[in-house]
Design a protein around this motif. Structure first.
Motif, PDB file in Angstrom:
ATOM      1  N   GLY A 127       0.828  -1.200   0.000  1.00  0.00           N
ATOM      2  CA  GLY A 127       0.000   0.000   0.000  1.00  0.00           C
ATOM      3  C   GLY A 127       0.854   1.238   0.000  1.00  0.00           C
TER       4      GLY A 127
ATOM      5  N   SER B  46      -2.904   2.346  -5.396  1.00  0.00           N
ATOM      6  CA  SER B  46      -3.528   2.339  -4.076  1.00  0.00           C
ATOM      7  C   SER B  46      -4.479   3.524  -3.939  1.00  0.00           C
ATOM      8  CB  SER B  46      -2.459   2.410  -2.973  1.00  0.00           C
ATOM      9  OG  SER B  46      -3.036   2.258  -1.699  1.00  0.00           O
TER      10      SER B  46
ATOM     11  N   THR C 145      -5.931  -1.655  -2.822  1.00  0.00           N
ATOM     12  CA  THR C 145      -4.598  -1.661  -3.407  1.00  0.00           C
ATOM     13  C   THR C 145      -4.419  -2.889  -4.279  1.00  0.00           C
ATOM     14  OG1 THR C 145      -3.630  -0.451  -1.552  1.00  0.00           O
ATOM     15  CG2 THR C 145      -2.127  -1.735  -2.905  1.00  0.00           C
TER      16      THR C 145
END
Length: 287
Positions: free
Chosen positions: A5, A215, A242
């Motif tokens: 992420g 993300s 993500t």
């Protein structure tokens, strides 16, 4: 891979900064091979004048609400060097043909238009670091069943940094983007990071591998669905997440100013959203 992420994207930004040293004299890297995948966001750090026709075939997972399908995109990117350090870039346009296996009707239409500027902070004989800003205007006509597939607000502002470092025959590139929706109630904002590496096997053959992370950092409020798009498509979803992908392919130099490229890309996270796999084919024609 599901914990990838914003931290990973921050790492990509640090990698981009660490790959280059203090600013030096103007000199392009001995050779530069641009990435193939993620052409909208993984921008070249060099200041060039070029055109880049791009074709993308995108396969939609069978588990998606439409039961699968595919998207074919044909586009042309353009870059014009104004000075040795400043360039105008036009990186999103083109025409898309969308085919769904069921539920939603097929459609086709034009993509949004994105353009801006980039400025090289560092240019040496083996490295470059460039920053840029572009605006994506909501001019596209791609819809299905009355649903806009490219956002429904006032467009997007994209801020990016990209860097390349040469190690003899090995080239490494990293980039990070913040793609911010101007109307957060309608569209989703993304943080995008990319890593690219290629190796000069010969003067004309450059195998490459690339890693991309998309993300969602600010969810939209337009569609109450558990999936989001990344580049061509933006649903303004309330439940984006993500997705990380890996691409492998090669570039081929067929003339001193012409590079051909091809790559296959697929997600490596369990979350795939609307991406099963992609193939890319492009040409980079420099002037």
């Amino acid at each position: 891979m599901d914990d990838i992420g914003p931290k990973a994207l921050t790492g990509a930004a640090l990698a981009a900064a660490m790959m280059v040293a203090a600013p030096g004299a103007r000199a392009e890297p001995l050779r530069y091979i641009p990435p193939v995948s993620n052409p909208l966001f993984n921008e070249s750090p060099l200041i060039t004048t070029e055109v880049r026709p791009v074709f993308i075939h995108h396969d939609i997972p069978k588990g998606f609400l439409t039961g699968g399908g595919n998207v074919d995109v044909a586009a042309v990117q353009a870059r014009v060097a104004i000075t040795d350090r400043l360039a105008i870039i036009a990186t999103k346009d083109g025409y898309a043909d969308v085919h769904f296996a069921g539920v939603l009707p097929d459609d086709n239409g034009f993509a949004n238009i994105a353009a801006g500027l980039k400025y090289a902070l560092v240019l040496t004989d083996d490295a470059a670091l460039t920053v840029g800003l572009r605006y994506e205007a909501p001019l596209g006509s791609l819809k299905t069943a009355g649903i806009s597939l490219q956002g429904h607000g006032d467009g997007f502002i994209n801020v990016f940094a990209t860097a390349v470092k040469q190690f003899d025959r090995l080239q490494v590139q990293a980039s990070v983007n913040a793609n911010m929706a101007l109307d957060s109630d309608a569209d989703s904002s993304l943080l995008v990071g990319s890593l690219h590496a290629n190796y000069a096997v010969t003067d004309w053959f450059y195998p490459l591998v690339e890693f991309n992370v998309f993300s969602v950092i600010d969810h939209g409020a337009r569609m109450n669905v558990p999936f989001e798009g990344f580049d061509l498509v933006n649903f303004g979803a309330t439940d984006g997440g993500t997705v990380a992908t890996v691409a492998a392919g090669a570039r081929f130099r067929i003339a001193s100013n012409v590079l051909l490229g091809a790559a296959y890309e697929a997600p490596v996270t369990s979350r795939k959203d609307i991406t099963s796999w992609r193939v890319y084919a492009d040409a980079v024609i420099s002037f």
